[in-house]
Design an enzyme around this catalytic site. Structure first.
Site, PDB file in Angstrom:
ATOM      1  N   LYS A   1      -7.097   5.847   2.444  1.00  0.00           N
ATOM      2  CA  LYS A   1      -5.627   4.669   1.767  1.00  0.00           C
ATOM      3  C   LYS A   1      -4.931   4.378   0.499  1.00  0.00           C
ATOM      4  CE  LYS A   1      -5.276  -0.499   2.448  1.00  0.00           C
ATOM      5  NZ  LYS A   1      -5.715  -1.587   2.995  1.00  0.00           N
ATOM      6  N   SER A  11      -2.270  -4.347   6.061  1.00  0.00           N
ATOM      7  CA  SER A  11      -1.873  -3.134   5.228  1.00  0.00           C
ATOM      8  C   SER A  11      -1.386  -1.418   5.357  1.00  0.00           C
ATOM      9  CB  SER A  11      -1.888  -3.584   3.531  1.00  0.00           C
ATOM     10  OG  SER A  11      -3.137  -3.201   3.246  1.00  0.00           O
ATOM     11  N   SER A  69      -6.299  -6.200   7.302  1.00  0.00           N
ATOM     12  CA  SER A  69      -5.695  -5.036   7.267  1.00  0.00           C
ATOM     13  C   SER A  69      -6.785  -3.842   7.179  1.00  0.00           C
ATOM     14  CB  SER A  69      -5.701  -4.663   5.123  1.00  0.00           C
ATOM     15  OG  SER A  69      -4.192  -5.650   4.501  1.00  0.00           O
TER      16      SER A  69
HETATM   17  N1  GLN Z   1      -1.951  -9.331   5.918  1.00  0.00           N
HETATM   18  C1  GLN Z   1      -3.318  -9.355   4.656  1.00  0.00           C
HETATM   19  C2  GLN Z   1      -1.628 -10.156   3.633  1.00  0.00           C
HETATM   20  O1  GLN Z   1      -0.648  -9.243   3.725  1.00  0.00           O
HETATM   21  C3  GLN Z   1      -4.009  -8.778   4.407  1.00  0.00           C
HETATM   22  C4  GLN Z   1      -3.985  -7.651   3.364  1.00  0.00           C
HETATM   23  C5  GLN Z   1      -5.362  -7.301   3.275  1.00  0.00           C
HETATM   24  O2  GLN Z   1      -6.159  -7.288   4.210  1.00  0.00           O
HETATM   25  N2  GLN Z   1      -5.290  -6.476   2.529  1.00  0.00           N
HETATM   26  O3  GLN Z   1      -2.095 -10.495   2.928  1.00  0.00           O
END
Ligand code: GLN
Length: 515
Positions: free
Chosen positions: A81, A156, A180
Site C-alpha cells: 500500500k 482505503s 481499511s
Molecule cells: N474508512 C475509514 C475512514 O475513512 C477507515 C480508514 C482506514 O482504516 N484507514 O476513516
C-alpha cells in the site's frame, strides 16, 4: 506451469514450489508483472510498478541455487500500500501533496519483507491519506473492484485488496485505522487482517491517526495472511508504541485450524449491535449460514450486547480527525512534497496555504477542519474529551464480552460493494460503512475478515469478521482458517475461484482444472 496457473497459486503454494525448485522467483515475478500489464489498465490497483522486481527475484534465485536456506515466502511477490515508505519507489499516500516523493528510508515492515526475500511488485492505490471506504478519494483516480468493474473495491486499501483479488499479487500489505484492510477484504472476497495495536511496527507508515493505525496482511487465504504476519510482526525500537511480546507462529496457528476440530467447544459471541438495521439482506443471510456451520462444528454461539458500540462511529470521527489534523500539519510545503507559489508571491504562510489548498483533496480538508475544531480550546472537552470517554466504554464492552466468549463475530461490512459515486456526496453514509470494523480499532484488538460467500441479490462477495482480545491474534488464524475451510467445503470451491476472469480466453482455458 503456465503463467495463468502460477498467478492463481496461494503464497504458501508458491513458497513450496520455489523451495522445491519447481519454479524460479523470476518466473513467478514475471507471471505477476505480465498479469498486471494485462489487467491493471481496467483495475487500477497499482500507482507504481517496481522496475527492480525482476532483478530482486534473480538475486533470490542465485542465492537459492548457491544452497542458501531461505524463508517460507522467499521469492513470493507482494504489493505494498502506498501509505508505506519505500526507498526505491515513490510513496504518495494517494495524495497530490506527495506526488513523486521518494522517501529516504524504508518502513520497518518493508525492510522486513526485503529481509525475508519477498519480491516487491509495486505500490497500491488508496484513498488519500487512508481516509475513505472506496478509493474514490485517491488523487490518482479510483481502483475498480475485480468482481464488477463499475463498483468500488472498498477503502482505503482498495488497491491492495483488488491486486490480490485480481491475481496481480498473491499477497499485499494494507493499513487499518478504522477498517481499511478488513472492509476491502469483505467486498473483494479476500482475507484481510488488522493485528493487535502495537503488534506490527508503524515506523515508516505515513500516519493517519497514530492511536488507531495498524499495518496488516492481505491475501486470498487465512494461512497466507498468517505467513505474512509472521514476517512483519515483532518489536521495533523505532516505534514507541511497539509491543515487546514474543508472538507465537501464526502459520502454525492457521495450520492447527485447518487440521480439523478446532471449533469444538469454542465460545463464539455474536455482537447484537453489529448485525442490525442497515445491513443488506444477503449479507445477513450469509452470516446466519456461517454461524450455523460453526455451530455444527461444535462451537457454542452466544449473543453478546455491546451497548456503547452505537457511539463508536461518532467517537471515531472525532478522534481520527483530531489526530489526522495534527499528523498532516507536517505537509507545510517547506520540508518536502508539493510547493505552490501564490500568484504575486507572498509570505511563508501564503505559500503553505496555497500548497495545502492545491495538494489536499476534499475529504482530507473536511477532516482537518473537523479535527482542528474538535481540538480547539473551547470545544476540546465537549468533543475530543467525550470521544475518549466513549473509547473507554467500547474497550469495557469488549473486555466484558471476552469474559464470556473466546472470539466475537459479525459481518465485516454491512453491504456488498457499492457503485462509484453512490456515497461520494454523502460523507455520513460513507462513514457508516465502517460500523462493524471501527470498534476493534478503538479498543486496539485484532480482527480478520474471511470470505463469507456471495450475497444472493447481487452475486457480490461478503465478509465474516472475527475479533479476539488484544495479543490473541493467533486465535483469529486458528478459528479463521477453520471457518474458511468449513465455508469452502459447504460451497465445494473457494470464493475467489468464482471471481470473473479479467484475462484473455487463452488464459481461462489454461486455468481450467487448476482450481
Ligand atoms: N474508512 C475509514 C475512514 O475513512 C477507515 C480508514 C482506514 O482504516 N484507514 O476513516
Amino acid at each position: 506451469m503456465t503463467d495463468a496457473a502460477l498467478i492463481r497459486l496461494t503464497a504458501a503454494e508458491l513458497g513450496d514450489k520455489l523451495a522445491a525448485g519447481d519454479v524460479s522467483a523470476v518466473e513467478v515475478a514475471k507471471a505477476h508483472l505480465d498479469r498486471i500489464e494485462a489487467v491493471d489498465g481496467d483495475v487500477h490497483a497499482f500507482l507504481y510498478i517496481s522496475d527492480t522486481a525482476l532483478d530482486a527475484a534473480a538475486a533470490i534465485d542465485r542465492r537459492r541455487a548457491s544452497g542458501e536456506s531461505l524463508g517460507a515466502l522467499a521469492g513470493v511477490p507482494i504489493a505494498v500500500k502506498d501509505v508505506l515508505c519505500t526507498l526505491d519507489m515513490p510513496s504518495t499516500s494517494g495524495s497530490k501533496i506527495l506526488e513523486g516523493w521518494v522517501p529516504p528510508y524504508d518502513a520497518t515492515v518493508v525492510s522486513r519483507l526485503r529481509a525475508a526475500d519477498l519480491v516487491l511488485l509495486g505500490k497500491t492505490n488508496m484513498d488519500e491519506f487512508a481516509m475513505g471506504s472506496s478509493t474514490e478519494f485517491s488523487a490518482y483516480g479510483p481502483t475498480h473492484n475485480p468482481w464488477d468493474l463499475d463498483r468500488i473495491p472498498g477503502g482505503s486499501g482498495g488497491g491492495s485488496a483488488a491486486a490480490v483479488a485480481a491475481f496481480e499479487a498473491p499477497l499485499a500489505l494494507g493499513s487499518d485505522t478504522g477498517g481499511s484492510i478488513r472492509q476491502p477484504g469483505a467486498v473483494t472476497g479476500t482475507v484481510g487482517v488488522k493485528p493487535t495495536y502495537g503488534g506490527v511496527s508503524r515506523y515508516g507508515a505515513i500516519a493517519l491517526a497514530s492511536s488507531l493505525d495498524q499495518v496488516g496482511p492481505v491475501s486470498r487465504t487465512v494461512l497466507d495472511s498468517a505467513l505474512l504476519h509472521d514476517v512483519i510482526k515483532g518489536h521495533d525500537p523505532r516505534d514507541s508504541t511497539s509491543l515487546r511480546d514474543e508472538w507465537p507462529s501464526f502459520a502454525e496457528a492457521a495450520r492447527s485450524g485447518l487440521a480439523g476440530g478446532a471449533l469444538q467447544g469454542v465460545r463464539v459471541g455474536v455482537v447484537r449491535e453489529l448485525n442490525g438495521e442497515g445491513f443488506q439482506a444477503g449479507v445477513k443471510a450469509r452470516f446466519a449460514e456461517a454461524l450455523e456451520l460453526m455451530a455444527n462444528a461444535g462451537a457454542e454461539i452466544v449473543e453478546i450486547d455491546a451497548p456503547s458500540f452505537e457511539y463508536a462511529i461518532s467517537a471515531y470521527y472525532l478522534i481520527l480527525p483530531a489526530e489526522a489534523s495534527s499528523n498532516l500539519a507536517k505537509f507545510d510545503s517547506v520540508r518536502f512534497g508539493l510547493r505552490v507559489q501564490p500568484e504575486g508571491g507572498g509570505t511563508v504562510e501564503d505559500v503553505m496555504a496555497a500548497t495545502r489548498e492545491a495538494g489536499f483533496g476534499p475529504e482530507v480538508k473536511r477532516r482537518i477542519i473537523l479535527g482542528t475544531y474538535a481540538l480547539s480550546a473551547g470545544y476540546y472537552d465537549a468533543y475530543y474529551g467525550s470521544a475518549q470517554k466513549v473509547r473507554t466504554l467500547v474497550q469495557r464492552d469488549f473486555a466484558k464480552a471476552f469474559d464470556q466468549v473466546d472470539v466475537l463475530v459479525s459481518p465485516s461490512a454491512p453491504t456488498t460493494a457499492f457503485r462509484f459515486g453512490e456515497k461520494l456526496d454523502d460523507p455520513l453514509s460513507m462513514y457508516l460503512n465502517d460500523l462493524t470494523t471501527i470498534p476493534a480499532n478503538l479498543a486496539g484488538i485484532p480482527g480478520i475478515s474471511v470470505p463469507m460467500g456471495l450475497a444472493a441479490e447481487d452475486g457480490l462477495p461478503t465478509g465474516l469478521q472475527l475479533m479476539a482480545p488484544a495479543r490473541a491474534d493467533a486465535r483469529l488464524y486458528t478459528y479463521g482458517a477453520a471457518v474458511e475451510q468449513l465455508l469452502e467445503q459447504s460451497w465445494g470451491h473457494t470464493l475467489i475461484s468464482r471471481a470473473p476472469d479479467l484475462s484473455t480466453t487463452e488464459q481461462t482455458a489454461a486455468t481450467e482444472g487448476v482450481i
